[in-house]
Design a protein around this motif. Structure first.
Motif, mmCIF file in Angstrom:
data_model
loop_
_atom_site.group_PDB
_atom_site.id
_atom_site.type_symbol
_atom_site.label_atom_id
_atom_site.label_comp_id
_atom_site.label_asym_id
_atom_site.label_seq_id
_atom_site.Cartn_x
_atom_site.Cartn_y
_atom_site.Cartn_z
ATOM 1 N N HIS A 159 0.826 -1.190 0.000
ATOM 2 C CA HIS A 159 0.000 0.000 0.000
ATOM 3 C C HIS A 159 0.868 1.251 0.000
ATOM 4 O O HIS A 159 1.785 1.364 0.826
ATOM 5 C CB HIS A 159 -0.916 -0.029 1.225
ATOM 6 C CG HIS A 159 -1.853 1.137 1.271
ATOM 7 N ND1 HIS A 159 -2.859 1.294 0.368
ATOM 8 C CD2 HIS A 159 -1.904 2.190 2.125
ATOM 9 C CE1 HIS A 159 -3.524 2.403 0.659
ATOM 10 N NE2 HIS A 159 -2.943 2.956 1.731
ATOM 11 N N HIS A 160 0.601 2.178 -0.963
ATOM 12 C CA HIS A 160 1.417 3.385 -1.092
ATOM 13 C C HIS A 160 0.625 4.646 -0.766
ATOM 14 O O HIS A 160 1.011 5.738 -1.154
ATOM 15 C CB HIS A 160 1.976 3.507 -2.506
ATOM 16 C CG HIS A 160 2.842 2.346 -2.904
ATOM 17 N ND1 HIS A 160 4.117 2.146 -2.398
ATOM 18 C CD2 HIS A 160 2.602 1.297 -3.735
ATOM 19 C CE1 HIS A 160 4.641 1.048 -2.906
ATOM 20 N NE2 HIS A 160 3.742 0.508 -3.725
ATOM 21 N N GLY A 161 -0.555 4.559 -0.162
ATOM 22 C CA GLY A 161 -1.369 5.729 0.149
ATOM 23 C C GLY A 161 -2.409 6.020 -0.943
ATOM 24 O O GLY A 161 -2.525 5.295 -1.928
ATOM 25 N N GLY A 162 -3.186 7.147 -0.809
ATOM 26 C CA GLY A 162 -4.274 7.484 -1.747
ATOM 27 C C GLY A 162 -3.960 8.621 -2.674
ATOM 28 O O GLY A 162 -4.848 9.120 -3.369
ATOM 29 N N ALA A 163 -2.706 9.056 -2.719
ATOM 30 C CA ALA A 163 -2.364 10.189 -3.587
ATOM 31 C C ALA A 163 -2.580 9.881 -5.054
ATOM 32 O O ALA A 163 -2.942 10.749 -5.849
ATOM 33 C CB ALA A 163 -0.919 10.613 -3.330
ATOM 34 N N TRP A 164 -2.387 8.658 -5.451
ATOM 35 C CA TRP A 164 -2.526 8.302 -6.874
ATOM 36 C C TRP A 164 -3.977 8.425 -7.350
ATOM 37 O O TRP A 164 -4.226 8.725 -8.508
ATOM 38 C CB TRP A 164 -2.012 6.874 -7.106
ATOM 39 C CG TRP A 164 -2.897 5.813 -6.490
ATOM 40 C CD1 TRP A 164 -2.834 5.342 -5.228
ATOM 41 C CD2 TRP A 164 -3.970 5.134 -7.140
ATOM 42 N NE1 TRP A 164 -3.791 4.397 -5.003
ATOM 43 C CE2 TRP A 164 -4.505 4.249 -6.185
ATOM 44 C CE3 TRP A 164 -4.510 5.170 -8.425
ATOM 45 C CZ2 TRP A 164 -5.579 3.411 -6.474
ATOM 46 C CZ3 TRP A 164 -5.570 4.340 -8.718
ATOM 47 C CH2 TRP A 164 -6.100 3.475 -7.758
ATOM 48 N N LYS A 165 -4.904 8.194 -6.428
ATOM 49 C CA LYS A 165 -6.321 8.312 -6.805
ATOM 50 C C LYS A 165 -6.663 9.765 -7.143
ATOM 51 O O LYS A 165 -7.403 10.039 -8.090
ATOM 52 C CB LYS A 165 -7.201 7.815 -5.676
ATOM 53 C CG LYS A 165 -7.008 6.339 -5.349
ATOM 54 C CD LYS A 165 -7.920 5.927 -4.209
ATOM 55 C CE LYS A 165 -7.707 4.452 -3.851
ATOM 56 N NZ LYS A 165 -8.566 4.032 -2.725
ATOM 57 N N ILE A 166 -6.149 10.689 -6.360
ATOM 58 C CA ILE A 166 -6.405 12.102 -6.637
ATOM 59 C C ILE A 166 -5.790 12.507 -7.975
ATOM 60 O O ILE A 166 -6.410 13.218 -8.784
ATOM 61 C CB ILE A 166 -5.846 12.961 -5.487
ATOM 62 C CG1 ILE A 166 -6.552 12.608 -4.174
ATOM 63 C CG2 ILE A 166 -6.012 14.449 -5.800
ATOM 64 C CD1 ILE A 166 -5.989 13.325 -2.964
ATOM 65 N N ALA A 167 -4.587 12.000 -8.232
ATOM 66 C CA ALA A 167 -3.945 12.322 -9.505
ATOM 67 C C ALA A 167 -4.713 11.753 -10.683
ATOM 68 O O ALA A 167 -4.866 12.412 -11.733
ATOM 69 C CB ALA A 167 -2.500 11.802 -9.489
ATOM 70 N N PHE A 168 -5.224 10.548 -10.518
ATOM 71 C CA PHE A 168 -5.979 9.936 -11.615
ATOM 72 C C PHE A 168 -7.301 10.672 -11.855
ATOM 73 O O PHE A 168 -7.735 10.849 -12.997
ATOM 74 C CB PHE A 168 -6.250 8.461 -11.300
ATOM 75 C CG PHE A 168 -6.986 7.741 -12.390
ATOM 76 C CD1 PHE A 168 -6.334 7.346 -13.551
ATOM 77 C CD2 PHE A 168 -8.348 7.483 -12.275
ATOM 78 C CE1 PHE A 168 -7.012 6.699 -14.551
ATOM 79 C CE2 PHE A 168 -9.030 6.838 -13.282
ATOM 80 C CZ PHE A 168 -8.354 6.434 -14.426
ATOM 81 N N ALA A 169 -7.931 11.098 -10.755
ATOM 82 C CA ALA A 169 -9.180 11.857 -10.905
ATOM 83 C C ALA A 169 -8.936 13.164 -11.633
ATOM 84 O O ALA A 169 -9.722 13.580 -12.500
ATOM 85 C CB ALA A 169 -9.797 12.103 -9.530
#
Length: 329
Positions: A19-29
């Motif tokens: 698990h690397h955190g949720g930052a990638w989800k914000i970037a993808f959005a």
């Protein structure tokens, strides 16, 4: 010597799940939103007209002038926004308010009005035919009631029969059944704003009576008697454009000048062009004489139900004035 120093053991906890955190989800959005905006812009550019593209360009070059003068939206279904002349920051932007006037072709307007008018007259014809078929009293005389559409309007001809004349012999006194026919038709004819012309006709047999009274006077008196019957049926007197007698100058049956069908009353629901001709304005022609052996005409389309005809007549009655006003501009 014993060593009493404590032993410290460090244990490192490993991340088994990766698990690397949720930052990638914000970037993808953010990326998905940007792509959606990109394709939306591409769609607008492909579907927008040159005028709309010019308005969009002007909005981004001078947003103050556009938002102060018209709609706050760059594209508005009600029309394109335009810059305010006193607030614009870019003098090179063309003022879209001074758009060129759209020239309305007078011939096109008249053609549309004529088409609407003809359709309205065809509906009146069908309504009259329905009324004759629905009324048992009128159905007895349907062979004497002829309808046709001419270049000058809807012609209604009520002709004499051998043993069933419309008037008393040598006079302008209406027979009761002929008066009933006129009263029944008055209600339908007055549903349209068109004026009417009434003409009386006789056969070629000379009138026997006073020396100063002949078929000309007799035909005119009979036409005027028909007018009075229509007025009694509720038709407006000011809607009568002309009452005239033709004597035997326009025979229905030219091969037999003494045929009873030559004695008739013609009621023409006039087109606007024919009405202008009668009233002395430019355009229109005199209604032509009926052809030999003329038969009742009608609309070329399939007949509509009686209720639907009456409903459409009401619509035409409300909308006809708009075309008349447009044609007079």
């Amino acid at each position: 010597m014993e060593n009493n120093q404590p032993i410290i053991v460090k244990r490192v906890k490993k991340n088994a799940g990766g698990h690397h955190g949720g930052a990638w989800k914000i970037a993808f959005a953010d990326f998905a939103t940007a792509m959606m905006a990109f394709f939306l812009v591409m769609w607008l550019m492909s579907s927008a007209t040159p005028e709309q593209k010019k308005a969009i360009s002007g909005y981004f070059q001078d947003p103050i002038g556009f938002t102060e003068s018209a709609s706050p939206h760059a594209i508005d279904l009600g029309g394109s926004p335009t810059p305010a002349p006193d607030r614009t920051l870019n003098p090179e932007i063309q003022d879209l308010t001074d758009s060129q006037d759209v020239d309305i072709d007078a011939d096109q307007v008249e053609s549309l009005a004529d088409k609407l008018e003809r359709e309205r007259l065809e509906l009146v014809l069908q309504e009259l035919q329905n009324k004759v078929e629905e009324n048992p009293e009128l159905q007895r005389f349907k062979d004497q009631i002829l309808f046709e559409i001419t270049q000058d309007g809807l012609r209604i001809q009520i002709v004499d029969a051998e043993n069933r004349p419309m008037f008393a012999l040598g006079s302008a006194n209406l027979q009761p059944y002929f008066e009933d026919i006129l009263l029944a038709m008055a209600d339908t004819i007055r549903a349209v704003p068109n004026k009417i012309s009434i003409s009386g006709h006789t056969d070629a047999k000379p009138f026997v009576g006073r020396g100063d009274f002949g078929n000309w006077e007799l035909s005119a008196n009979r036409a005027n008697a028909a007018r009075r019957a229509l007025i009694a049926g509720g038709y407006a007197d000011e809607q009568v454009a002309r009452v005239v007698g033709y004597a035997s100058s326009a025979l229905f049956d030219r091969n037999d000048p003494f045929n009873p069908v030559n004695r008739r009353i013609d009621i023409v629901v006039l087109t606007k062009k024919a009405q202008r001709a009668i009233e002395g304005e430019q355009g229109g022609e005199e209604p032509p004489a009926p052809a030999d052996g003329a038969a009742p005409g009608g609309a070329a389309n399939e007949p509509l139900p009686a209720g639907q005809v009456r409903e459409r007549l009401n619509i035409f009655e409300e909308g006809a004035l708009q075309f008349d006003q447009l044609g007079n501009q």
